[in-house]
Design an enzyme around this catalytic site. Structure first.
Site, mmCIF file in Angstrom:
data_model
loop_
_atom_site.group_PDB
_atom_site.id
_atom_site.type_symbol
_atom_site.label_atom_id
_atom_site.label_comp_id
_atom_site.label_asym_id
_atom_site.label_seq_id
_atom_site.Cartn_x
_atom_site.Cartn_y
_atom_site.Cartn_z
ATOM 1 N N TYR A 111 1.060 -1.075 -0.075
ATOM 2 C CA TYR A 111 -0.277 0.023 0.360
ATOM 3 C C TYR A 111 0.715 1.923 0.024
ATOM 4 O O TYR A 111 1.231 1.585 1.364
ATOM 5 C CB TYR A 111 -0.894 -0.116 1.441
ATOM 6 C CG TYR A 111 -1.468 -1.184 1.195
ATOM 7 C CD1 TYR A 111 -2.297 -1.741 0.402
ATOM 8 C CD2 TYR A 111 -2.810 -1.227 2.545
ATOM 9 C CE1 TYR A 111 -3.162 -2.947 0.397
ATOM 10 C CE2 TYR A 111 -3.105 -2.463 2.444
ATOM 11 C CZ TYR A 111 -3.955 -3.248 1.468
ATOM 12 O OH TYR A 111 -4.801 -4.348 1.541
ATOM 13 N N GLY B 151 -24.023 -2.370 -3.668
ATOM 14 C CA GLY B 151 -24.708 -2.291 -5.446
ATOM 15 C C GLY B 151 -26.010 -2.031 -5.525
ATOM 16 O O GLY B 151 -26.456 -0.881 -5.048
ATOM 17 N N PRO C 238 -15.830 -4.210 2.164
ATOM 18 C CA PRO C 238 -16.841 -5.540 3.337
ATOM 19 C C PRO C 238 -18.263 -4.882 3.310
ATOM 20 O O PRO C 238 -19.448 -4.206 3.663
ATOM 21 C CB PRO C 238 -16.327 -5.018 4.635
ATOM 22 C CG PRO C 238 -15.453 -4.307 4.350
ATOM 23 C CD PRO C 238 -14.383 -4.058 3.423
#
Length: 290
Positions: free
Chosen positions: A70, A220, A216
């Site tokens: 990251y 949608g 998590p």
């Protein structure tokens, strides 16, 4: 004076013992989004990233998940800047096994010497003597799995890591891995709208392995106006993201959601999900809707 749950809502998510001996509050924080675009380079506002990390601890988060890739290393360095020296109950998990050549580019590398190098760098960047949970970010298909996990097992024997985890794996790969060494956790894509890893979650439940869902809070079409989340959101005064996290926490006692954000306001909203209590009917309605 003790701090109550209303001041530290993450405590309301309950606890889980990773590997049987590392206790965390189940609702954690994923530190991928405190880097630049494409998870590459420094964030636009490093000071806000530091505020987010410090606020997470104030809200009762005791589990932070990051990775050497990251940034690369930007996330780990920001964690050290914001939080070192660490609170006694803070558990930092990191990952190795991806190399980066630019924004959005991820390439699995599982050579033992590379994994050892990255673990050593993570120890240095995080300012730790031992990493509580070190996860193989991806299994490298070009390297025997026994070589990849064997090196992590050596690092554990040397005390440089405490527990070994896997990321984005199948049930068969977990079983193969457990035949090589002890595995404490699995991190796979899983959310209310995408439960393709259901078999992996069920395996983790049966074997008491921590299941760490990445991405998590995806909802949608469930969050569309008039959609399945609408009525339940109104009933609880909760956002769709909070309902998605509350559903995950209710779904399994081995579930450790790690919602990430680069905003203090969004962080506070996410952690507030630990206070949302779905009824049996609401939980089932959301499960069926997706």
């Amino acid at each position: 004076m003790a701090t109550n749950i209303s001041e530290q809502p993450a405590k309301a998510s309950g606890t889980y013992r990773i590997g049987g001996d590392v206790t965390v509050n189940r609702l954690g924080y994923g530190a991928m989004q405190i880097t630049g675009p494409g998870v590459w380079g420094d964030p636009k506002d490093p000071a806000e990233a530091v505020r987010v990390l410090r606020r997470a601890i104030e809200l009762g988060v005791t589990f932070i998940d990051t990775a050497d890739s990251y940034g690369p290393f930007v996330s780990e360095l920001l964690i050290r800047e914001a939080l070192h020296p660490y609170a006694d109950d803070l558990v930092i998990a990191t990952k190795g096994g991806f190399t980066r050549s630019g924004p959005g580019d991820w390439r699995a590398v599982g050579r033992p010497e590379y994994l050892r190098q990255q673990c050593e760098l993570s120890l240095r960047h995080l300012g730790l003597d031992s990493i509580p949970l070190y996860q193989l970010h991806r299994i490298d298909p070009k390297v025997p799995l026994a070589d990849q996990l064997g090196e992590l097992a050596l690092l554990r024997e040397e005390g440089k890591i405490q527990h070994i985890g896997l990321s984005e794996v199948s049930v068969a790969q977990i079983e193969e891995s457990r035949a090589i060494t002890t595995i404490a956790s699995v991190q796979n894509l899983y959310n209310l709208a995408n439960r393709s890893a259901e078999d992996v979650l069920e395996y983790c439940e049966r074997n008491d392995l921590a299941f760490i869902p990445w991405y998590p809070i995806a909802t949608g079409e469930l969050a569309r106006p008039g959609g399945p989340l609408d009525a339940i959101s109104n009933a609880h005064g909760a956002s769709p993201a909070q309902l998605a996290l509350a559903w995950l926490l209710r779904r399994s006692p081995v579930m450790l959601p790690i919602p990430g954000t680069s905003s203090v306001a969004h962080l506070e909203e996410n952690v507030g999900a630990a206070d949302v209590r779905l009824t049996d009917d609401e939980f089932e309605a959301l499960a069926k809707a997706s």
